[in-house]
Write a protein that holds these residues in place. Structure first.
Motif, PDB file in Angstrom:
ATOM      1  N   ASP A 232      -4.034  -0.934  -0.925  1.00 31.13           N
ATOM      2  CA  ASP A 232      -3.217  -1.016  -2.141  1.00 31.13           C
ATOM      3  C   ASP A 232      -3.476  -2.326  -2.886  1.00 31.13           C
ATOM      4  OD1 ASP A 232      -0.981  -0.072  -3.888  1.00 31.13           O
ATOM      5  OD2 ASP A 232      -0.040  -1.897  -3.145  1.00 31.13           O
ATOM      6  N   LYS A 235      -6.722  -2.042  -4.724  1.00 32.28           N
ATOM      7  CA  LYS A 235      -6.593  -1.204  -5.919  1.00 32.28           C
ATOM      8  C   LYS A 235      -5.946  -1.988  -7.055  1.00 32.28           C
ATOM      9  CE  LYS A 235      -5.414   3.024  -6.167  1.00 32.28           C
ATOM     10  NZ  LYS A 235      -4.725   4.325  -6.071  1.00 32.28           N
ATOM     11  N   ARG A 236      -4.901  -2.744  -6.735  1.00 32.32           N
ATOM     12  CA  ARG A 236      -4.225  -3.534  -7.767  1.00 32.32           C
ATOM     13  C   ARG A 236      -5.150  -4.632  -8.303  1.00 32.32           C
ATOM     14  NH1 ARG A 236       0.724  -5.946  -5.413  1.00 32.32           N
ATOM     15  NH2 ARG A 236       0.032  -5.314  -3.341  1.00 32.32           N
TER      16      ARG A 236
END
Length: 330
Positions: A232, A235-236
């Motif tokens: 995550d 991805k950010r």
């Protein structure tokens, strides 16, 4: 309730409370090691200054590690979570049999970023003018040197036979060595190349980026374990970079120069702007974070031509496009 049960309940409540605090107001820390400081990496500085990382809940710490070997050492020793460096370094690490390989997950630049700078002005420069000259080269096995050799060979010049190739200068000290009198020609990134020209210390006569085609020249990479455990976060991170890449493509160089100026305090904004325009005009800034297979093949061809490809490692082993594809799909 027994004492141990109370303790277990208390621990659970504390963990839940800390998690809640983290999700509400905390930011995830990410440490980046960049291989050099260059306007070539303008999208990264835009992501920092425009708050794109912060918008994604990331608190980014940036350090400049001056050279591919030092940058990769920082990543492998966990002094950095993410490295911004040439993709060739991931191949070198994998060829040594790394248990935790380094994975390319977001491309930033797609051409060579160096320019050929001459000690003397030459409005009618021809590549054969280099023959017999003192050429201040880059680190053996690094992208600038390998691309430089590739381009010279395309023009019928053997860099090790036709030049006096100087390679005993540390990467960070190359500009200073050139101004001190070492070499008649040198490869330099922007804004250093334009700064030399403005100061009369050198003259840009050619672009290696225009000559060499698309390659994954500088890419954000991380250890496979980091991407697995922090998908995550990756991805950010990539989302912030993609926003900056889009901004770079849409905005004029003057506006971008204003934003990134804090990273180049000793460089005139007009000079920064012209450097950005030079990179934009030759398509150096990647339009999106995907590293495609054709670029990977070109990279390996350049490494093989330089005699530096230790192993023919497949694209699928060291490149993750899923993160970038997911970001772009959103």
């Amino acid at each position: 309730m027994k004492r141990n049960q109370w303790l277990s309940l208390f621990t659970l409540v504390c963990v839940l409370a800390l998690t809640a605090c983290s999700s509400e107001g905390g930011k995830t820390s990410v440490k980046i090691a960049e291989v050099t400081r260059s306007i070539f990496y303008a999208p990264q500085y835009v992501a920092l200054e425009q708050g794109y990382f912060a918008d994604e809940g990331l608190e980014v710490e940036l350090q400049t590690t001056w050279g591919g070997d030092k940058t990769m050492t920082a990543l492998l020793s966990d002094d950095a979570d993410v490295a911004l460096v040439g993709s060739e370094t991931s191949i070198y690490v994998a060829a040594r049999g790394a248990n935790d390989p380094v994975i390319n997950f977001a491309q930033l630049t797609q051409t060579d970023g160096t320019f050929l700078v001459a000690k003397q002005p030459n409005d009618n420069f021809k590549w054969e003018d280099l023959i017999g000259s003192d050429f201040l080269g880059q680190r053996k096995g690094g992208m600038p040197q390998m691309v430089g050799e590739y381009v010279l060979k395309q023009h019928g010049i053997d860099p090790h036979e036709d030049l006096n190739l100087i390679q005993n200068i540390d990467f960070a000290n190359i500009p200073g060595a050139f101004t001190s009198g070492t070499g008649e020609y040198v490869q330099l990134f922007e804004p250093q190349a334009s700064k030399f020209e403005a100061e009369g210390n050198g003259y840009i006569v050619a672009s290696f980026g225009e000559e060499s085609g698309h390659v994954p020249y500088t890419v954000f990479m991380a250890k496979q374990s980091f991407l697995k455990d922090n998908e995550d976060t990756a991805k950010r991170f990539t989302s912030a970079i993609y926003k900056a890449q889009t901004y770079i493509q849409e905005q004029p160089p003057e506006k971008i120069a204003e934003i990134v100026a804090p990273y180049f305090e000793d460089v005139d904004k007009e000079l920064l702007s012209s450097s950005i325009e030079r990179y934009k005009s030759q398509g150096s800034f990647a339009e999106n974070p995907i590293l495609d297979e054709e670029e990977w093949k070109n990279l390996k061809a350049i490494m093989e031509e330089a005699g530096e490809l230790p192993e023919d490692i497949p694209y699928e082993e060291l490149v993750n496009t899923t993160i970038a594809e997911d970001v772009m799909a959103e």
